[in-house]
Design an enzyme around this catalytic site. Structure first.
Site, PDB file in Angstrom:
ATOM      1  N   PRO A 189      -0.395  -7.048   8.726  1.00 16.78           N
ATOM      2  CA  PRO A 189       1.039  -7.159   9.048  1.00 16.78           C
ATOM      3  C   PRO A 189       1.849  -7.039   7.759  1.00 16.78           C
ATOM      4  O   PRO A 189       1.418  -7.527   6.714  1.00 16.78           O
ATOM      5  CB  PRO A 189       1.161  -8.569   9.642  1.00 16.78           C
ATOM      6  CG  PRO A 189      -0.062  -9.302   9.193  1.00 16.78           C
ATOM      7  CD  PRO A 189      -1.133  -8.277   9.018  1.00 16.78           C
ATOM      8  N   ASP A 190       3.004  -6.369   7.824  1.00 21.99           N
ATOM      9  CA  ASP A 190       3.891  -6.333   6.654  1.00 21.99           C
ATOM     10  C   ASP A 190       4.794  -7.564   6.739  1.00 21.99           C
ATOM     11  O   ASP A 190       5.718  -7.618   7.557  1.00 21.99           O
ATOM     12  CB  ASP A 190       4.709  -5.039   6.633  1.00 21.99           C
ATOM     13  CG  ASP A 190       5.450  -4.894   5.309  1.00 21.99           C
ATOM     14  OD1 ASP A 190       6.055  -5.889   4.843  1.00 21.99           O
ATOM     15  OD2 ASP A 190       5.406  -3.794   4.723  1.00 21.99           O
ATOM     16  N   ILE A 191       4.505  -8.545   5.924  1.00 20.26           N
ATOM     17  CA  ILE A 191       5.188  -9.841   6.029  1.00 20.26           C
ATOM     18  C   ILE A 191       6.678  -9.690   5.716  1.00 20.26           C
ATOM     19  O   ILE A 191       7.537 -10.214   6.423  1.00 20.26           O
ATOM     20  CB  ILE A 191       4.521 -10.858   5.081  1.00 20.26           C
ATOM     21  CG1 ILE A 191       3.016 -10.947   5.384  1.00 20.26           C
ATOM     22  CG2 ILE A 191       5.176 -12.236   5.203  1.00 20.26           C
ATOM     23  CD1 ILE A 191       2.204 -11.697   4.345  1.00 20.26           C
TER      24      ILE A 191
ATOM     25  N   PHE B 189       9.409  -7.349  -3.674  1.00 21.95           N
ATOM     26  CA  PHE B 189       8.963  -6.837  -4.964  1.00 21.95           C
ATOM     27  C   PHE B 189       8.282  -5.497  -4.735  1.00 21.95           C
ATOM     28  O   PHE B 189       7.771  -5.240  -3.646  1.00 21.95           O
ATOM     29  CB  PHE B 189       7.996  -7.811  -5.641  1.00 21.95           C
ATOM     30  CG  PHE B 189       8.701  -8.759  -6.572  1.00 21.95           C
ATOM     31  CD1 PHE B 189       9.616  -9.673  -6.082  1.00 21.95           C
ATOM     32  CD2 PHE B 189       8.447  -8.712  -7.941  1.00 21.95           C
ATOM     33  CE1 PHE B 189      10.280 -10.530  -6.944  1.00 21.95           C
ATOM     34  CE2 PHE B 189       9.110  -9.568  -8.810  1.00 21.95           C
ATOM     35  CZ  PHE B 189      10.027 -10.478  -8.314  1.00 21.95           C
TER      36      PHE B 189
ATOM     37  N   LYS C 194      12.055   1.901  -0.556  1.00 24.54           N
ATOM     38  CA  LYS C 194      11.321   0.739  -0.024  1.00 24.54           C
ATOM     39  C   LYS C 194      12.294  -0.319   0.490  1.00 24.54           C
ATOM     40  O   LYS C 194      12.044  -0.973   1.497  1.00 24.54           O
ATOM     41  CB  LYS C 194      10.436   0.160  -1.134  1.00 24.54           C
ATOM     42  CG  LYS C 194       9.358  -0.765  -0.647  1.00 24.54           C
ATOM     43  CD  LYS C 194       8.332  -1.085  -1.737  1.00 24.54           C
ATOM     44  CE  LYS C 194       7.320   0.034  -1.934  1.00 24.54           C
ATOM     45  NZ  LYS C 194       6.309  -0.261  -2.933  1.00 24.54           N
TER      46      LYS C 194
ATOM     47  N   ASN D 123      -6.925  -7.792  -5.321  1.00 25.68           N
ATOM     48  CA  ASN D 123      -6.196  -6.954  -6.288  1.00 25.68           C
ATOM     49  C   ASN D 123      -5.924  -7.772  -7.543  1.00 25.68           C
ATOM     50  O   ASN D 123      -6.280  -8.946  -7.616  1.00 25.68           O
ATOM     51  CB  ASN D 123      -4.910  -6.412  -5.654  1.00 25.68           C
ATOM     52  CG  ASN D 123      -3.976  -7.522  -5.221  1.00 25.68           C
ATOM     53  OD1 ASN D 123      -3.517  -8.320  -6.027  1.00 25.68           O
ATOM     54  ND2 ASN D 123      -3.716  -7.602  -3.920  1.00 25.68           N
TER      55      ASN D 123
ATOM     56  N   ASP E 133      -2.768  -4.332   1.791  1.00 21.69           N
ATOM     57  CA  ASP E 133      -2.230  -3.517   2.880  1.00 21.69           C
ATOM     58  C   ASP E 133      -3.212  -3.425   4.043  1.00 21.69           C
ATOM     59  O   ASP E 133      -2.813  -3.275   5.181  1.00 21.69           O
ATOM     60  CB  ASP E 133      -1.898  -2.109   2.365  1.00 21.69           C
ATOM     61  CG  ASP E 133      -0.644  -2.129   1.494  1.00 21.69           C
ATOM     62  OD1 ASP E 133       0.285  -2.898   1.823  1.00 21.69           O
ATOM     63  OD2 ASP E 133      -0.595  -1.400   0.484  1.00 21.69           O
TER      64      ASP E 133
ATOM     65  N   LYS F 112      11.912  -1.436   4.318  1.00 22.64           N
ATOM     66  CA  LYS F 112      11.472  -2.797   4.637  1.00 22.64           C
ATOM     67  C   LYS F 112      12.607  -3.684   5.141  1.00 22.64           C
ATOM     68  O   LYS F 112      12.370  -4.794   5.575  1.00 22.64           O
ATOM     69  CB  LYS F 112      10.831  -3.433   3.407  1.00 22.64           C
ATOM     70  CG  LYS F 112       9.617  -2.655   2.904  1.00 22.64           C
ATOM     71  CD  LYS F 112       8.507  -3.575   2.509  1.00 22.64           C
ATOM     72  CE  LYS F 112       7.300  -2.802   2.012  1.00 22.64           C
ATOM     73  NZ  LYS F 112       6.096  -3.628   2.006  1.00 22.64           N
TER      74      LYS F 112
HETATM   75  N1  CTP Z   1       4.530  -6.975   1.380  1.00 20.19           N
HETATM   76  C1  CTP Z   1       4.356  -7.836   2.439  1.00 20.19           C
HETATM   77  N2  CTP Z   1       3.344  -7.661   3.328  1.00 20.19           N
HETATM   78  C2  CTP Z   1       2.500  -6.624   3.202  1.00 20.19           C
HETATM   79  C3  CTP Z   1       2.661  -5.728   2.116  1.00 20.19           C
HETATM   80  C4  CTP Z   1       3.683  -5.934   1.222  1.00 20.19           C
HETATM   81  O1  CTP Z   1       5.128  -8.807   2.564  1.00 20.19           O
HETATM   82  N3  CTP Z   1       1.522  -6.454   4.064  1.00 20.19           N
HETATM   83  C5  CTP Z   1       5.652  -7.177   0.470  1.00 20.19           C
HETATM   84  C6  CTP Z   1       5.271  -7.563  -0.936  1.00 20.19           C
HETATM   85  O2  CTP Z   1       5.220  -8.978  -1.084  1.00 20.19           O
HETATM   86  C7  CTP Z   1       6.406  -6.963  -1.731  1.00 20.19           C
HETATM   87  C8  CTP Z   1       6.795  -5.731  -0.951  1.00 20.19           C
HETATM   88  O3  CTP Z   1       6.309  -5.952   0.360  1.00 20.19           O
HETATM   89  O4  CTP Z   1       7.520  -7.803  -1.759  1.00 20.19           O
HETATM   90  C9  CTP Z   1       6.315  -4.414  -1.485  1.00 20.19           C
HETATM   91  O5  CTP Z   1       4.958  -4.277  -1.373  1.00 20.19           O
HETATM   92  P1  CTP Z   1       4.185  -2.913  -1.816  1.00 20.19           P
HETATM   93  O6  CTP Z   1       2.751  -3.158  -1.578  1.00 20.19           O
HETATM   94  O7  CTP Z   1       4.604  -2.507  -3.165  1.00 20.19           O
HETATM   95  O8  CTP Z   1       4.787  -1.877  -0.820  1.00 20.19           O
HETATM   96  P2  CTP Z   1       4.066  -1.029   0.258  1.00 20.19           P
HETATM   97  O9  CTP Z   1       4.739  -1.255   1.539  1.00 20.19           O
HETATM   98  O10 CTP Z   1       2.603  -1.270   0.215  1.00 20.19           O
HETATM   99  O11 CTP Z   1       4.393   0.440  -0.206  1.00 20.19           O
HETATM  100  P3  CTP Z   1       3.524   1.463  -1.068  1.00 20.19           P
HETATM  101  O12 CTP Z   1       2.100   0.950  -1.049  1.00 20.19           O
HETATM  102  O13 CTP Z   1       3.739   2.709  -0.363  1.00 20.19           O
HETATM  103  O14 CTP Z   1       4.127   1.429  -2.425  1.00 20.19           O
END
Ligand code: CTP
Length: 394
Positions: free
Chosen positions: A300-302, A319, A333, A206, A274, A337
């Site tokens: 994984p969502d870190i 962020f 969000k 990205n 994602d 989260k």
């Molecule tokens: N983040 C993370 N791990 C992921 C995706 C996101 O830690 N796999 C963290 C990013 O570092 C940021 C926050 O989550 O601090 C928001 O990420 P964003 O991509 O904007 O949110 P999404 O959960 O993807 O929501 P959406 O795509 O629906 O806006």
């Protein structure tokens, strides 16, 4: 990272100042040296320039130096002024406010803390005049270290040796730390994009440049925090005083974050992919083959994992890059989260002024108590303000 202005006086211990420069730089500080006229007899400007990788200042009367960096400015741009070795003569002139050479003028003009590491013959150190001068300097707020005791270059024995460079550095850190709000805190920052491989040469990525995350890591370190920066693939220099761990994929980033715990705060600035390709090809996919259909699985969502883990940092900041209804989406969000704060930026602008890769940001800081908007400002300024807010919260 701090900026140290090191004044090297004329004593045999000047060679130890060379080691001090090396240690201070290894600890993440930048060092600018001033060599007194007497100091020239013991070390050369070339030695100090090579070790500090900075210009060395030697005289008040250099028109070029004065034009580029006036002596008043030089005395103010440091975080700490260190005098090592501080000879009996330098201490005397400091105590009496002389301003007849570059070193004494800087010491009189500075508005920054001053630390002096004395080195001289034992009789000179114990002379009532020197003891009086040291007392005066301490009363003026100067940190004057006690010299070490031992055999001296002049053959005598007693107090007067320059403290070891490690001890001087420890005193420097402690003097700097006193004014630094995040001293003793560990903050974890993620930054940049992640790359998710399709095959050994192709990947999904990205537009994140990492600039905002790197600026935040630097601003936190400047407040005295120990900072671990987990960085996706970017080509930015590591901010001074920051420990950097380079990763490529989201899963590597997740593992590096876990390995860096515990932390007092976490600031997740990375634009984590994602999804990743379910089974990346082991060999390069050839064009002659049919166009591959990529099957994606969720990464994984870190942030969410960290916010709900047993080792959750006291403050978790996420962020959000949003293109519409920024505040509303950011607030949702934050809850989804489990973050304490969401720093949301509107990335809907036309490409020409895009936030991603650009140098400025408009911020909405969403917390439990509501939303605050910071009008468009440079990413460095966003970083500075956020670091101060984190220091308020810890
Ligand atoms: N983040 C993370 N791990 C992921 C995706 C996101 O830690 N796999 C963290 C990013 O570092 C940021 C926050 O989550 O601090 C928001 O990420 P964003 O991509 O904007 O949110 P999404 O959960 O993807 O929501 P959406 O795509 O629906 O806006």
């Amino acid at each position: 990272m701090s900026r140290i202005l090191l004044i090297v006086g004329g004593g045999i211990a000047a060679y130890k100042a060379c080691e001090l420069i090396r240690l201070a730089r290894r600890a993440g500080h930048s060092v600018t040296c001033v060599l007194t006229e007497a100091g020239h007899h013991f070390v050369t400007p070339m030695t100090l320039a090579a070790l500090s990788e900075n210009h060395v200042y030697t005289t008040l009367w250099d028109l070029k130096d004065e034009a580029e960096m006036g002596h008043i400015q030089l005395s103010r741009q440091a975080d700490l002024v260190v005098v090592a070795p501080a000879t009996a003569d330098l201490l005397a002139r400091m105590a009496h406010g002389h301003a007849d050479d570059l070193a004494s003028t800087l010491l009189l003009a500075t508005d920054k803390p001053v630390l002096a590491a004395p080195a001289m013959n034992v009789r000179m150190w114990l002379h009532p005049a020197t003891l009086r001068n040291v007392e005066t300097l301490r009363a003026d707020g100067v940190t004057v270290l006690e010299p070490d005791e031992g055999a001296m270059a002049c053959g005598e024995f007693g107090p007067g040796r320059l403290p070891e460079p490690e001890a001087i550095l420890a005193a420097i850190e402690s003097r700097l730390g006193a004014g630094r709000r995040l001293a003793g805190r560990h903050v974890l920052v993620t930054a940049g994009p992640t790359h998710e491989p399709i095959d050994p040469v192709r990947y999904i990525a990205n537009r994140s440049s990492g600039k905002q995350g790197f600026a935040i890591a630097g601003a936190l370190a400047a407040l005295g925090a120990r900072v671990t920066l987990v960085a996706g693939p970017v080509t930015l220099p590591t901010p001074a005083g920051v420990d950097r761990v380079d990763v490529e994929t989201a899963r590597e980033m997740a593992a590096a974050v876990e390995a860096a715990l515990p932390a007092d705060a976490a600031v997740m600035v990375a634009a984590v992919a994602d999804w990743r390709v379910d089974t990346a090809a082991g060999q390069k996919v050839k064009k002659s083959e049919a166009a591959p259909a990529l099957s994606l699985v969720e990464n994984p969502d870190i942030l969410a994992t960290l916010a709900r883990s047993a080792q959750r940092p006291r403050l978790v900041v996420g962020f959000a890059a949003e293109t519409e209804r920024v505040e509303e989406h950011a607030a949702a969000k934050r809850l989804r989260k489990g973050a304490d704060w969401i720093v949301a930026n509107d990335v809907s602008g036309p490409r020409g002024e895009s936030v991603m890769g650009g140098d400025a940001n408009t911020i909405h800081l969403v917390t439990e108590t509501g939303t605050e908007t910071w009008d468009r400002m440079p990413k460095g300024e966003v970083a500075h303000r956020l670091a101060e807010r984190i220091a308020d919260a810890l």
